[in-house]
Design an enzyme around this catalytic site. Structure first.
Site, PDB file in Angstrom:
ATOM      1  N   SER A 124       0.899  -0.790   0.289  1.00 31.04           N
ATOM      2  CA  SER A 124       0.199   0.069  -0.110  1.00 31.04           C
ATOM      3  C   SER A 124       0.636   0.867   0.237  1.00 31.04           C
ATOM      4  O   SER A 124       1.918   2.020   0.364  1.00 31.04           O
ATOM      5  CB  SER A 124      -0.782  -0.367   1.353  1.00 31.04           C
ATOM      6  OG  SER A 124      -1.263   1.174   1.068  1.00 31.04           O
ATOM      7  N   TYR A 148      -1.094  -0.605  11.453  1.00 25.62           N
ATOM      8  CA  TYR A 148      -1.663  -1.388   9.453  1.00 25.62           C
ATOM      9  C   TYR A 148      -0.231  -0.814   8.692  1.00 25.62           C
ATOM     10  O   TYR A 148      -0.167  -1.402   7.775  1.00 25.62           O
ATOM     11  CB  TYR A 148      -2.789  -0.520   9.570  1.00 25.62           C
ATOM     12  CG  TYR A 148      -3.115  -1.101   7.117  1.00 25.62           C
ATOM     13  CD1 TYR A 148      -3.342  -1.735   7.088  1.00 25.62           C
ATOM     14  CD2 TYR A 148      -2.394   0.160   6.573  1.00 25.62           C
ATOM     15  CE1 TYR A 148      -3.365  -2.953   6.128  1.00 25.62           C
ATOM     16  CE2 TYR A 148      -3.356  -0.710   5.311  1.00 25.62           C
ATOM     17  CZ  TYR A 148      -3.580  -1.553   4.962  1.00 25.62           C
ATOM     18  OH  TYR A 148      -3.621  -2.046   3.586  1.00 25.62           O
ATOM     19  N   LYS A 152       2.521  -3.471   6.492  1.00 23.15           N
ATOM     20  CA  LYS A 152       2.932  -3.885   5.229  1.00 23.15           C
ATOM     21  C   LYS A 152       3.980  -3.422   4.825  1.00 23.15           C
ATOM     22  O   LYS A 152       4.107  -4.028   4.167  1.00 23.15           O
ATOM     23  CB  LYS A 152       2.089  -2.806   4.607  1.00 23.15           C
ATOM     24  CG  LYS A 152       0.902  -2.847   4.261  1.00 23.15           C
ATOM     25  CD  LYS A 152      -0.211  -3.695   3.293  1.00 23.15           C
ATOM     26  CE  LYS A 152      -0.938  -4.517   3.127  1.00 23.15           C
ATOM     27  NZ  LYS A 152      -1.843  -5.214   3.234  1.00 23.15           N
TER      28      LYS A 152
HETATM   29  P1  NAD Z   1     -10.892  -7.259   1.878  1.00 19.01           P
HETATM   30  O1  NAD Z   1     -11.258  -7.576   3.231  1.00 19.01           O
HETATM   31  O2  NAD Z   1     -12.050  -7.340   0.955  1.00 19.01           O
HETATM   32  O3  NAD Z   1      -9.775  -9.078   1.232  1.00 19.01           O
HETATM   33  C1  NAD Z   1      -9.375  -9.433   2.093  1.00 19.01           C
HETATM   34  C2  NAD Z   1      -9.325 -11.041   1.782  1.00 19.01           C
HETATM   35  O4  NAD Z   1      -8.797 -11.981   2.983  1.00 19.01           O
HETATM   36  C3  NAD Z   1     -10.527 -10.900   2.245  1.00 19.01           C
HETATM   37  O5  NAD Z   1     -11.277 -12.526   1.704  1.00 19.01           O
HETATM   38  C4  NAD Z   1     -11.089 -12.061   4.221  1.00 19.01           C
HETATM   39  O6  NAD Z   1     -11.947 -12.923   3.823  1.00 19.01           O
HETATM   40  C5  NAD Z   1      -9.601 -12.365   3.593  1.00 19.01           C
HETATM   41  N1  NAD Z   1      -8.617 -13.405   5.157  1.00 19.01           N
HETATM   42  C6  NAD Z   1      -8.610 -11.862   5.595  1.00 19.01           C
HETATM   43  N2  NAD Z   1      -7.738 -12.692   6.759  1.00 19.01           N
HETATM   44  C7  NAD Z   1      -7.653 -14.306   6.474  1.00 19.01           C
HETATM   45  C8  NAD Z   1      -6.997 -15.451   6.996  1.00 19.01           C
HETATM   46  N3  NAD Z   1      -5.908 -14.669   8.168  1.00 19.01           N
HETATM   47  N4  NAD Z   1      -6.583 -16.317   5.996  1.00 19.01           N
HETATM   48  C9  NAD Z   1      -7.058 -15.981   5.252  1.00 19.01           C
HETATM   49  N5  NAD Z   1      -8.806 -15.266   4.252  1.00 19.01           N
HETATM   50  C10 NAD Z   1      -7.968 -14.290   5.149  1.00 19.01           C
HETATM   51  O7  NAD Z   1      -9.955  -6.552   1.394  1.00 19.01           O
HETATM   52  P2  NAD Z   1      -9.020  -5.672  -0.055  1.00 19.01           P
HETATM   53  O8  NAD Z   1      -9.755  -4.596  -0.156  1.00 19.01           O
HETATM   54  O9  NAD Z   1      -9.454  -6.764  -0.923  1.00 19.01           O
HETATM   55  O10 NAD Z   1      -7.541  -5.836  -0.036  1.00 19.01           O
HETATM   56  C11 NAD Z   1      -6.960  -6.671  -0.594  1.00 19.01           C
HETATM   57  C12 NAD Z   1      -5.656  -6.798   0.619  1.00 19.01           C
HETATM   58  O11 NAD Z   1      -4.740  -5.064  -0.493  1.00 19.01           O
HETATM   59  C13 NAD Z   1      -4.583  -6.762   1.961  1.00 19.01           C
HETATM   60  O12 NAD Z   1      -3.470  -6.519   1.863  1.00 19.01           O
HETATM   61  C14 NAD Z   1      -5.457  -5.071   2.112  1.00 19.01           C
HETATM   62  O13 NAD Z   1      -3.914  -4.605   3.139  1.00 19.01           O
HETATM   63  C15 NAD Z   1      -4.672  -4.913   0.597  1.00 19.01           C
HETATM   64  N6  NAD Z   1      -4.949  -3.326   0.284  1.00 19.01           N
HETATM   65  C16 NAD Z   1      -5.943  -2.072   0.337  1.00 19.01           C
HETATM   66  C17 NAD Z   1      -6.198  -1.500   0.315  1.00 19.01           C
HETATM   67  C18 NAD Z   1      -7.254  -0.905  -0.023  1.00 19.01           C
HETATM   68  O14 NAD Z   1      -7.910   0.160   0.098  1.00 19.01           O
HETATM   69  N7  NAD Z   1      -8.524  -1.869  -0.439  1.00 19.01           N
HETATM   70  C19 NAD Z   1      -5.530  -0.544  -0.024  1.00 19.01           C
HETATM   71  C20 NAD Z   1      -4.042  -0.717   0.097  1.00 19.01           C
HETATM   72  C21 NAD Z   1      -3.716  -2.328   0.577  1.00 19.01           C
HETATM   73  C1  UD1 Z   2      -7.067   5.834   4.060  1.00 19.32           C
HETATM   74  C2  UD1 Z   2      -6.197   4.758   4.943  1.00 19.32           C
HETATM   75  C3  UD1 Z   2      -4.997   4.254   4.380  1.00 19.32           C
HETATM   76  C4  UD1 Z   2      -5.389   2.794   3.541  1.00 19.32           C
HETATM   77  C5  UD1 Z   2      -6.319   3.988   2.316  1.00 19.32           C
HETATM   78  C6  UD1 Z   2      -6.798   3.110   1.188  1.00 19.32           C
HETATM   79  C7  UD1 Z   2      -6.514   6.413   7.143  1.00 19.32           C
HETATM   80  C8  UD1 Z   2      -6.119   7.166   8.030  1.00 19.32           C
HETATM   81  N1  UD1 Z   2      -5.591   5.348   6.385  1.00 19.32           N
HETATM   82  O1  UD1 Z   2      -6.291   6.813   3.434  1.00 19.32           O
HETATM   83  O2  UD1 Z   2      -3.962   3.575   5.534  1.00 19.32           O
HETATM   84  O3  UD1 Z   2      -4.034   2.924   2.683  1.00 19.32           O
HETATM   85  O4  UD1 Z   2      -7.003   4.004   2.645  1.00 19.32           O
HETATM   86  O5  UD1 Z   2      -7.793   3.108   0.771  1.00 19.32           O
HETATM   87  O6  UD1 Z   2      -7.437   5.515   6.885  1.00 19.32           O
HETATM   88  N2  UD1 Z   2     -12.960  11.634   3.372  1.00 19.32           N
HETATM   89  C9  UD1 Z   2     -13.201  12.533   3.520  1.00 19.32           C
HETATM   90  N3  UD1 Z   2     -14.572  11.883   3.942  1.00 19.32           N
HETATM   91  C10 UD1 Z   2     -15.083  10.632   4.147  1.00 19.32           C
HETATM   92  C11 UD1 Z   2     -14.332   9.919   3.967  1.00 19.32           C
HETATM   93  C12 UD1 Z   2     -12.867  10.305   3.705  1.00 19.32           C
HETATM   94  O7  UD1 Z   2     -13.936  14.180   3.130  1.00 19.32           O
HETATM   95  O8  UD1 Z   2     -16.280   9.966   4.587  1.00 19.32           O
HETATM   96  C13 UD1 Z   2     -11.229  12.465   2.578  1.00 19.32           C
HETATM   97  C14 UD1 Z   2     -10.563  11.824   3.570  1.00 19.32           C
HETATM   98  O9  UD1 Z   2     -10.236  13.175   4.643  1.00 19.32           O
HETATM   99  C15 UD1 Z   2      -8.997  11.846   2.142  1.00 19.32           C
HETATM  100  C16 UD1 Z   2     -10.121  11.658   1.000  1.00 19.32           C
HETATM  101  O10 UD1 Z   2     -11.483  11.562   1.759  1.00 19.32           O
HETATM  102  O11 UD1 Z   2      -8.924  13.237   1.979  1.00 19.32           O
HETATM  103  C17 UD1 Z   2     -10.090   9.593   1.052  1.00 19.32           C
HETATM  104  O12 UD1 Z   2      -9.916   9.110   2.143  1.00 19.32           O
HETATM  105  P1  UD1 Z   2     -10.071   7.194   2.780  1.00 19.32           P
HETATM  106  O13 UD1 Z   2     -10.857   6.677   1.072  1.00 19.32           O
HETATM  107  O14 UD1 Z   2     -10.661   7.936   3.696  1.00 19.32           O
HETATM  108  O15 UD1 Z   2      -8.278   7.013   1.819  1.00 19.32           O
HETATM  109  P2  UD1 Z   2      -7.192   7.582   2.575  1.00 19.32           P
HETATM  110  O16 UD1 Z   2      -6.619   8.716   3.291  1.00 19.32           O
HETATM  111  O17 UD1 Z   2      -6.243   7.644   1.411  1.00 19.32           O
END
Ligand code: NAD
Ligand code: UD1
Length: 337
Positions: A124, A148, A152
């Site tokens: 991330s 978190y 990562k």
């Molecule tokens: P998500 O929660 O939708 O997917 C994670 C999946 O992993 C789920 O289906 C959950 O059931 C499964 N899981 C969790 N713990 C487990 C375990 N111990 N054993 C087996 N399965 C398990 O999340 P996502 O948004 O798809 O994110 C996927 C990855 O991407 C994560 O590692 C997350 O940290 C990373 N990531 C997500 C975002 C985001 O904004 N969504 C941003 C940056 C990085």
């Molecule tokens: C959040 C996480 C970050 C994660 C990322 C992934 C926090 C502090 N950070 O970041 O670790 O990797 O999501 O998607 O939780 N906002 C509003 N109103 C809302 C929600 C968000 O104004 O109800 C604004 C926030 O202030 C920010 C932007 O929207 O400026 C995006 O927010 P968000 O989607 O939560 O993402 P990140 O802040 O980048």
């Protein structure tokens, strides 16, 4: 290739499963369904025509992972399974160390036992913390600002160590910026539990009427309109990047750390404007105080991904809004898209 996706039933995992199937790969889903809907594998079969085996187990269960890797047999792993809520990680650090760090160590042990030495990992942009400037390049310093983010960075380091010492033949640490959107079929998407923390799911819930208005967290940042700027990336583009990165590292036996973003910064108000244009739905706003821990602005320099494996994002913010809404509307039983 036959590719096992830990967390393959989750948001980004399910879209990557679809992208891999579209490129002719066989997918095996390994998920404990702690944060996934039960019907995702059936939806993926409808979408792709591929019946993907599902192993319901925890990545910390080494014998279960080894058995899954040997049974099919698997050529590579894409590792999504993790906990991902910043607030929750600060409330319960040990839970995050256990699920994310111990979970990754167990997975890597199982891979070593089964002789699987290629991995793509979900990292991330959170590893950059508060960057000194944007666009962010991969060699910018990493900074830990919450539990978190620490998990990562540790997981990335474990994977880099194993690649450096030859225990992994090929590895990709993919640093996602802000994934949003859903598959345009509306068959798969993101289903946050409870009140969404992230902007796009919150906006879509305001649009369905489930929430009265959006709280804009701060309009006094040093950005063009005062609201926070992020690099939103369509999950379909992100999924495609996983397939291309995997094919690249396997073909060349290399290890890489790469940003996945569009390179475009979008403010909260710009995103709301794009959503209203794409969907015709009005989003009422209330200006609220800044959210603690928020960065004012960050976005990627995504050039390395293009230079390394020929990927660049194709979908824009209106595409992201339209597809997020199509998914959320179909979940809410609204038929205007
Ligand atoms: P998500 O929660 O939708 O997917 C994670 C999946 O992993 C789920 O289906 C959950 O059931 C499964 N899981 C969790 N713990 C487990 C375990 N111990 N054993 C087996 N399965 C398990 O999340 P996502 O948004 O798809 O994110 C996927 C990855 O991407 C994560 O590692 C997350 O940290 C990373 N990531 C997500 C975002 C985001 O904004 N969504 C941003 C940056 C990085
Ligand atoms: C959040 C996480 C970050 C994660 C990322 C992934 C926090 C502090 N950070 O970041 O670790 O990797 O999501 O998607 O939780 N906002 C509003 N109103 C809302 C929600 C968000 O104004 O109800 C604004 C926030 O202030 C920010 C932007 O929207 O400026 C995006 O927010 P968000 O989607 O939560 O993402 P990140 O802040 O980048």
């Amino acid at each position: 290739m036959r590719v096992m996706l830990t967390g393959g039933a989750g948001y980004i995992g399910s879209h990557t499963a679809a992208a891999l199937a579209a490129r002719g790969h066989q997918v095996v889903i390994f998920d404990n369904f702690a944060n996934a809907e039960r019907d995702v594998p059936a939806r993926l079969e409808r979408l792709t025509g591929q019946k993907m085996p599902v192993i319901e187990a925890d990545i910390r269960d080494v014998p279960a992972v080894v058995a899954a890797l040997r049974e099919y047999p698997v050529d590579a792993v894409i590792h999504f399974a993790a906990l991902k809520a910043v607030g929750e990680s600060e409330a319960d650090p040990l839970l995050y160390y256990d699920m994310n760090i111990i979970g990754t160590i167990r997975l890597l042990q199982a891979m070593q036992q089964a002789g699987v030495a290629r991995i793509v990992f979900s990292s991330s942009a959170t590893v950059y913390g508060q960057p000194d400037s944007s666009p962010i390049l991969e060699d910018f310093p990493t900074r830990v600002e919450n539990i978190y983010g620490r998990t990562k960075l540790v997981m990335e380091d474990l994977i880099r160590d194993l690649a450096r010492t030859g225990k992994l033949a090929a590895a990709a640490n993919l640093r996602y910026f802000n994934p949003v959107g859903a598959h345009p079929s509306a068959l798969i998407g993101e289903t946050p539990r409870g009140v969404p923390n992230n902007l796009m799911p919150y906006v879509t819930q305001v649009a369905t009427g489930a929430r009265p208005h959006l709280n804009v967290f701060g309009n006094d940042y040093a950005t063009p309109d005062g609201t926070g700027v992020r690099d939103y990336i369509h999950v379909v583009d992100l999924a495609e990047a996983h397939a291309l990165a995997l094919e690249h590292i396997v073909a060349n036996n290399v290890s890489i750390t790469v940003n996945l973003g569009t390179g475009e910064g979008t403010s909260v108000l710009q995103l709301v404007q794009a959503f209203e244009t794409a969907t015709g739905r009005k989003i009422p706003l209330v200006i609220a105080p800044r959210r603690p821990g928020d960065v004012s602005s960050y976005y990627a320099n995504p050039a390395l991904a293009e230079a390394t494996f020929g990927w660049r994002a194709k979908l824009n913010v209106e595409d992201m809004c339209r597809d997020s809404w199509r998914w959320q509307a179909s979940r809410a039983g609204i038929n205007d898209v």
